[in-house]
Design an enzyme around this catalytic site. Structure first.
Site, mmCIF file in Angstrom:
data_model
loop_
_atom_site.group_PDB
_atom_site.id
_atom_site.type_symbol
_atom_site.label_atom_id
_atom_site.label_comp_id
_atom_site.label_asym_id
_atom_site.label_seq_id
_atom_site.Cartn_x
_atom_site.Cartn_y
_atom_site.Cartn_z
ATOM 1 N N GLU A 10 48.382 42.850 48.129
ATOM 2 C CA GLU A 10 49.241 41.848 48.738
ATOM 3 C C GLU A 10 49.630 40.787 47.720
ATOM 4 O OE1 GLU A 10 47.866 41.875 53.434
ATOM 5 O OE2 GLU A 10 47.237 40.206 52.168
ATOM 6 N N CYS A 11 50.931 40.571 47.566
ATOM 7 C CA CYS A 11 51.491 39.493 46.754
ATOM 8 C C CYS A 11 50.996 39.545 45.303
ATOM 9 C CB CYS A 11 51.217 38.146 47.405
ATOM 10 S SG CYS A 11 52.372 36.843 46.880
ATOM 11 N N ALA A 12 49.974 38.800 44.952
ATOM 12 C CA ALA A 12 49.461 38.853 43.582
ATOM 13 C C ALA A 12 49.039 40.264 43.221
ATOM 14 C CB ALA A 12 48.283 37.893 43.431
ATOM 15 N N SER A 47 52.711 45.037 48.811
ATOM 16 C CA SER A 47 53.732 44.241 49.478
ATOM 17 C C SER A 47 53.546 42.768 49.151
ATOM 18 C CB SER A 47 53.627 44.460 50.993
ATOM 19 O OG SER A 47 54.358 43.498 51.711
#
Length: 489
Positions: free
Chosen positions: A374-376, A466
């Site tokens: 997720e993200c990072a 994502s």
């Protein structure tokens, strides 16, 4: 376990920047210093403040997000976190009545306070007002009769005379002053592009800052009055959330596949009919036969919800935390990998320099093992980040940008993945200042139903990556599915 009436306070403010974090963290530290077991909570999706809360209380900081998890889970998640505690302190988000955009009171501090039947302490930045503070407090206290503002803490008060004027004005508002913090005593808590610097990046300084917050609150606040107010909270009814119980006894009902409304139809949404939201063909396995799931931690990856690891463990995983900045190999026997959010852009050079681990992550992904990012974590799986080589799992390049992407998202799984089957609907939060430029070879992970409508993320073999942060307590099946995939990949 039926939840009990753990004494509790919700710390709110008229707006961001009023001093909620200082007051909430200081209260946690001050109560803990008196020998009380303090349960720390944060309204909303913030990952950073709970790190400071954990330092202050000695317990895991937990989030209460009525958008991500649904209002029905606020009480159970609170009771889970507050189990066995003497008092709970809940730090609010933004202004007291500010919630999810376009959703009324949903996910606001006021909404959560009502769900918890908790009294509110309003923190007011009094630096530029005197008598007007009474009108401000009166407005916030009377706006919603179901929200009980039980006291006010005045922040950034300039002098004894200024305090006197403020107290005189508030006498007419009917809300007691439970604390006064002077302007000269503000604690330094450095921030950057996404908020405060996380505890993991400045641990020694953070310990000192939390101690200073505790001392400031101890000196300036009526702790006995605040404790008495906390004890006036109502009972939160219902059973406390339990990871093992929700996995085996509360499967969510199947939902039809949503569409993206005005967006062009996408065949990958499988509009031919409903799909189950629970993992298809997967059975809960006795956690006695555990599989190792590596979870990224350390200064570069500090964003996670405690319930994620609890759900993984309940589903049969041996959760092992590792630091991508320091560890050159994944934990022994790793069968799955979870990489949450954080600040890889700050540590891009160090992450790039750890070539052995980057190769190990790429090899694990290439083997088909489940990887949830997720993200990072998404940025770390790209070919490069700001010109620095990353893991190269995804044919994509990432870079910092000057644009902040922020907001809640309503998402639906586009296709089957190691986390979810097509049609699984989840609420999410997006918060970053980076851009990912994709290449080819991967399907999208989510269809985002909130504007701007789009497909987002990557699904590739066992990889689900994502920008969207999700809270698995809202859909425990994703943890069960992920662990089962670890066993079978």
């Amino acid at each position: 376990m039926v939840s009990s009436s753990v004494p509790r306070l919700v710390i709110a403010a008229p707006s961001s920047g009023s001093g909620k974090t200082t007051v909430a963290t200081g209260l946690m530290a001050a109560f803990a210093a008196r020998g009380l077991a303090v349960s720390p909570h944060k309204v909303g999706p913030d990952y950073i403040d709970p790190g400071y809360h954990a330092l202050a209380s000695g317990r895991v900081g937990r989030n209460l997000d009525a958008y991500l998890c649904g209002p029905e889970l606020i009480g159970p998640l609170f009771s889970h976190g507050a189990r066995g505690c003497d008092i709970a302190v809940v730090e609010g988000v933004m202004g007291m009545y500010d919630g999810a955009a376009g959703e009324g009171e949903l996910a606001s501090t006021a909404h959560v306070a009502k769900l918890l039947r908790a009294p509110v302490v309003l923190v007011v930045d009094a630096s530029s007002q005197s008598r007007s503070v009474a009108a401000l407090v009166h407005g916030f206290a009377s706006w919603d009769p179901q929200v009980r503002v039980g006291g006010v803490i005045l922040n950034k008060v300039a002098s004894d005379r200024h305090e006197e004027l403020l107290r005189e004005a508030l006498d007419s508002a009917g809300v007691p002053v439970l604390g006064v913090l002077r302007r000269v005593a503000q604690v330094d808590t450095p921030a950057r592009h996404l908020g405060l610097v996380p505890v993991a990046e400045r641990h020694a300084a953070a310990v000192e800052a939390v101690a200073a917050m505790g001392a400031q609150v101890e000196a300036g606040c009526d702790l006995e009055g605040l404790l008495g107010l906390a004890r006036s909270a109502g009972v939160v009814s219902g059973a406390a959330w339990d990871a093992a119980e929700v996995l085996v006894s509360s499967p969510p009902p199947p939902l039809p596949v949503p569409t993206l409304g005005a967006a062009p139809p996408d065949p990958r949404f499988r509009p031919e009919g409903p799909r189950p939201q629970t993992p298809d063909g997967l059975n809960f396995t006795d956690p006695g036969s555990r599989v190792t799931v590596a979870v990224a931690g350390g200064p570069a990856f500090t964003f996670s919800y405690a319930e994620h690891s609890e759900l993984l463990a309940a589903a049969g995983a041996e959760v092992v935390v590792f630091d991508p900045l320091r560890d050159e190999q994944l934990p022994d026997g790793t069968r799955g990998l979870v990489i949450g959010g954080g600040f890889p852009e700050v540590y891009a050079g160090e992450l790039a320099a750890n070539e052995p681990l980057r190769k190990a992550v790429a090899a694990l992904a290439e083997s088909g093992a489940p990887v949830a990012a997720e993200c990072a974590g998404l940025l770390y799986l790209c070919r490069e980040l700001d010109g620095q080589p990353m893991c190269g799992v995804l044919d994509a390049s990432a870079r910092m940008s000057g644009r902040l992407t922020l907001g809640y998202r309503d998402a639906v799984a586009v296709g089957d993945s190691s986390l979810a089957v097509a049609g699984t609907r989840m609420r999410a939060h997006e918060f970053h200042r980076t851009v990912v430029e994709p290449g080819s070879g991967a399907a999208p992970a989510w269809g985002v139903r909130t504007p701007p409508r789009r497909v987002e993320g990557f699904v590739q073999q066992g990889v689900h990556a994502s920008y969207l942060h999700t809270h698995w307590a809202s859909e425990p099946g994703v943890a069960r599915r992920f662990v089962e995939r670890c066993r079978t990949s």
